[in-house]
Design an enzyme around this catalytic site. Sequence first.
Site, PDB file in Angstrom:
ATOM      1  N   TYR A   1       0.812  -1.216   0.000  1.00  0.00           N
ATOM      2  CA  TYR A   1       0.000   0.000   0.000  1.00  0.00           C
ATOM      3  C   TYR A   1       0.847   1.270   0.000  1.00  0.00           C
ATOM      4  O   TYR A   1       0.333   2.365   0.218  1.00  0.00           O
ATOM      5  CB  TYR A   1      -0.914   0.021   1.230  1.00  0.00           C
TER       6      TYR A   1
ATOM      7  N   LYS B   1       4.392 -14.811   3.800  1.00  0.00           N
ATOM      8  CA  LYS B   1       4.277 -15.769   2.699  1.00  0.00           C
ATOM      9  C   LYS B   1       5.658 -15.937   2.085  1.00  0.00           C
ATOM     10  O   LYS B   1       5.851 -15.850   0.866  1.00  0.00           O
ATOM     11  CB  LYS B   1       3.249 -15.273   1.678  1.00  0.00           C
TER      12      LYS B   1
ATOM     13  N   ASP C   1      -2.038 -17.978   4.384  1.00  0.00           N
ATOM     14  CA  ASP C   1      -3.198 -18.825   4.105  1.00  0.00           C
ATOM     15  C   ASP C   1      -3.471 -19.771   5.276  1.00  0.00           C
ATOM     16  O   ASP C   1      -4.625 -19.981   5.672  1.00  0.00           O
ATOM     17  CB  ASP C   1      -3.013 -19.593   2.796  1.00  0.00           C
TER      18      ASP C   1
ATOM     19  N   ASP D   1      -4.287  -6.269   6.834  1.00  0.00           N
ATOM     20  CA  ASP D   1      -5.585  -5.731   6.433  1.00  0.00           C
ATOM     21  C   ASP D   1      -6.611  -6.861   6.339  1.00  0.00           C
ATOM     22  O   ASP D   1      -7.738  -6.756   6.848  1.00  0.00           O
ATOM     23  CB  ASP D   1      -5.427  -5.032   5.082  1.00  0.00           C
TER      24      ASP D   1
ATOM     25  N   ASP E   1      -9.678  -8.203   9.379  1.00  0.00           N
ATOM     26  CA  ASP E   1     -11.102  -8.308   9.057  1.00  0.00           C
ATOM     27  C   ASP E   1     -11.647  -9.683   9.442  1.00  0.00           C
ATOM     28  O   ASP E   1     -12.806  -9.814   9.849  1.00  0.00           O
ATOM     29  CB  ASP E   1     -11.338  -8.041   7.569  1.00  0.00           C
TER      30      ASP E   1
END
Length: 342
Positions: A132, A179, A212, A236, A240
């Site tokens: 971002y 990751k 994941d 992010d 959530d």
Amino acid sequence: MTTVVVIPGDGVGPEVTDQAVHVLATLGLGLDLDVLDQVNADRFLRTGVAMTDDEMERARSAGAVLFGAVGDPKVPDPSYARDVLLRLRFELDLYVNHRPAALLADRLSPLRDPALRALDCVVVRENTEGAYAGVGGVLREHTPYELALDGDISTAYGVTRVLEYAFAIARRSVCLVDKANAVPFGGGLWQRRWSEVSAAHPDVGTSHLYVDAAAMRLIQNPTAFDVIVTNNSYGDILSDVTAALAGGPGTAASANLNPRHGVGLFEPVHGSAPDIAGTGRANPVGSVLSAALLLDHLGHGAEADALRAAVRATVAAGTCTPDLGGESSTKEVGAAITAEVG
């Protein structure tokens, strides 16, 4: 007297922020509230100005910023939101996004097994780098050969300081999420800094999961986590997930922090929700809990705990907006929380 800048913003932002401000006033802490209600989409449409330099300086000089929401479907230009919220985050170098998630009431959990519902963790998200950061570009735009590139930025300095924050707030353990098996360069940097920082905290439990697997583990057993630390984009997403496990986005609070110079911006994470703006259905809990984080930041820990207890009591009593299965309005929920505090 401590000054708190209040930016209600757009959509449901003014509605939920108003309830948080009322609750703060009930506590009688003598906070000086500097309300910047002109920072919104309507002014941007009229003038092209998202946030003036003077308004930015008022935020910079305050003890904290209580933020509502930014975004309006009348403004398709993405620079508007960037020039408000991202400007605050980047110019104030708010490198920690602190997203606590604690289940407010058992009935709000989507999990079937009651033994696994008691989520109480924090997602620590690096807030100024990653995907971002706005690094990238487009070549041959609007042609069949268009090429788009977004850079995912990690620096040793940025990664180290967010890891140090995660260990500083841990009660029992920190889980690094990355990751690195598929993103080896940035992932490798995170892994190297993780090895060094974790070695300096032998009393804190540590673990590592790929993103994941972390998402799957959160659904299987969210009680396994204390602090999750990760980069901007993974944080992010995972925050959530934890918000959904704690009762939904209407209950989720966040703090954007720079622990090194003490500035903080506090906001609910539900966004401007223009589809329900003005209907009285917006949930003020996320904003009130963000105000509790603000009080923690300003050194009013007892009052912050009282605010959280008032929220839990209000939800337990069934005084809730429709997203939590209730029939109460935004103002009615705010009044019930205020009454519990009083």
